[in-house]
Design an enzyme around this catalytic site. Structure first.
Site, short mmCIF file in Angstrom:
data_model
loop_
_atom_site.label_atom_id
_atom_site.label_comp_id
_atom_site.label_asym_id
_atom_site.label_seq_id
_atom_site.Cartn_x
_atom_site.Cartn_y
_atom_site.Cartn_z
N HIS A 45 0.80 -1.22 0.00
CA HIS A 45 0.00 0.00 0.00
C HIS A 45 0.84 1.28 0.00
O HIS A 45 0.32 2.35 -0.33
CB HIS A 45 -0.93 0.02 1.21
CG HIS A 45 -1.95 -1.07 1.19
ND1 HIS A 45 -2.97 -1.13 0.28
CD2 HIS A 45 -2.08 -2.18 1.98
CE1 HIS A 45 -3.71 -2.20 0.50
NE2 HIS A 45 -3.20 -2.86 1.53
N GLU A 149 -6.55 -13.70 4.07
CA GLU A 149 -7.44 -12.54 4.07
C GLU A 149 -8.61 -12.67 3.10
O GLU A 149 -9.22 -11.66 2.71
CB GLU A 149 -6.64 -11.26 3.79
CG GLU A 149 -5.71 -11.34 2.61
CD GLU A 149 -4.68 -10.20 2.59
OE1 GLU A 149 -4.76 -9.30 3.44
OE2 GLU A 149 -3.80 -10.24 1.72
N ASP A 175 -8.99 -6.82 5.09
CA ASP A 175 -9.28 -7.44 3.80
C ASP A 175 -10.25 -8.61 3.97
O ASP A 175 -11.13 -8.82 3.12
CB ASP A 175 -7.99 -7.92 3.13
CG ASP A 175 -7.33 -6.83 2.30
OD1 ASP A 175 -8.01 -6.25 1.44
OD2 ASP A 175 -6.15 -6.56 2.52
#
Length: 256
Positions: A45, A149, A175
């Protein structure tokens, strides 16, 4: 350098670190001076160049922090991270046994994997290290952590963790909640919490290593109590909360 985080985890100890998605070498130094075990440089990210990641790894080593990189989805991301000097990787969206096997292939040298070999890189001290001893030490020290996730990953959890070379699972609760369809309620939705609890129970029963994320101290304590051996605090949450607390307290005092 021995990977002290991997060694502690394998010895049954708990480790605490910080996730960082911004380019701030000085902040990494502060994290190290505070006594944390590791820093996760978030290339999934975060917005980093490869050179910036290398500088963040340097900053971590300067203060005895173990540098872990949460890699991106680029096929070369694991190779790049380890060549820069990362001592571990967190790999997002590992949903099947085959996904986990591919992670190991990319993270370890032959015959254990298919990682490309080079000595003129930082991880090999730019050619000062080499040969069989370098390959063996690199394979032994790298911490390989896969993210659980999605519902598919949950279903395949034990198969994923059975892959030789996978050291730890990391529960990506945000997630997971999104992929389960609970965007509004998030990870606190009862069904998400039930799945997380089930994963911890399986991990504890089977002796599997498991890690998670926390926004604050109480979240970290809860994770450790559930059975996690590895907790990463979200660094931006800590900073943002500290700024909020400071301004709120100041305004209250001034207004009073």
């Amino acid at each position: 350098m021995i990977n002290k985080v991997k060694r502690k985890i394998m010895n049954g100890e708990k480790v605490l670190g910080v996730f960082l998605g911004i380019y701030a070498p000085s902040l990494i130094e502060m994290i190290g001076y505070s006594g944390y075990d590791f820093v996760v440089i978030d290339d999934e990210h975060g917005a980093f160049s490869h050179s910036e990641i290398e500088n963040l790894v340097r900053a971590a080593e300067l203060v005895d922090l173990v540098p872990i990189i949460r890699v991106s989805y680029d096929a070369s991301s694991i190779q790049k991270a380890l060549d820069r000097g990362a001592k571990g990787i967190q790999v997002p969206m590992v949903n099947t046994k085959e996904d986990a096997e591919l992670v190991v292939k990319r993270a370890k040298f032959p015959p254990l994997g298919q990682r490309g070999a080079a000595f003129a890189i930082r991880a090999a001290r730019f050619g000062k290290d080499g040969g069989e001893s370098y390959f063996n030490e690199a394979d032994e020290n790298v911490l390989i952590c896969v993210h659980i996730e999605t519902p598919e990953a949950v279903k395949n959890f034990e198969e994923i963790m059975s892959v030789p070379g996978i050291d730890m699972a990391f529960l990506g609760s945000t997630d997971l909640s999104v992929n389960m369809g609970y965007k509004a309620e998030g990870a606190q939705h009862p069904e998400v919490q039930r799945v997380i609890q089930d994963l911890y129970e399986v991990a504890n029963e089977k002796g599997l290593k498991i890690g998670s994320v926390a926004a604050n101290a109480s979240g970290a304590v809860k994770g450790f109590e559930m059975g996690a051996c590895y907790i990463g605090i979200t660094g931006t949450s800590v900073i943002s909360n500290a700024f909020d607390e400071l301004i709120n307290e100041t305004i209250k005092i001034v207004e009073d």
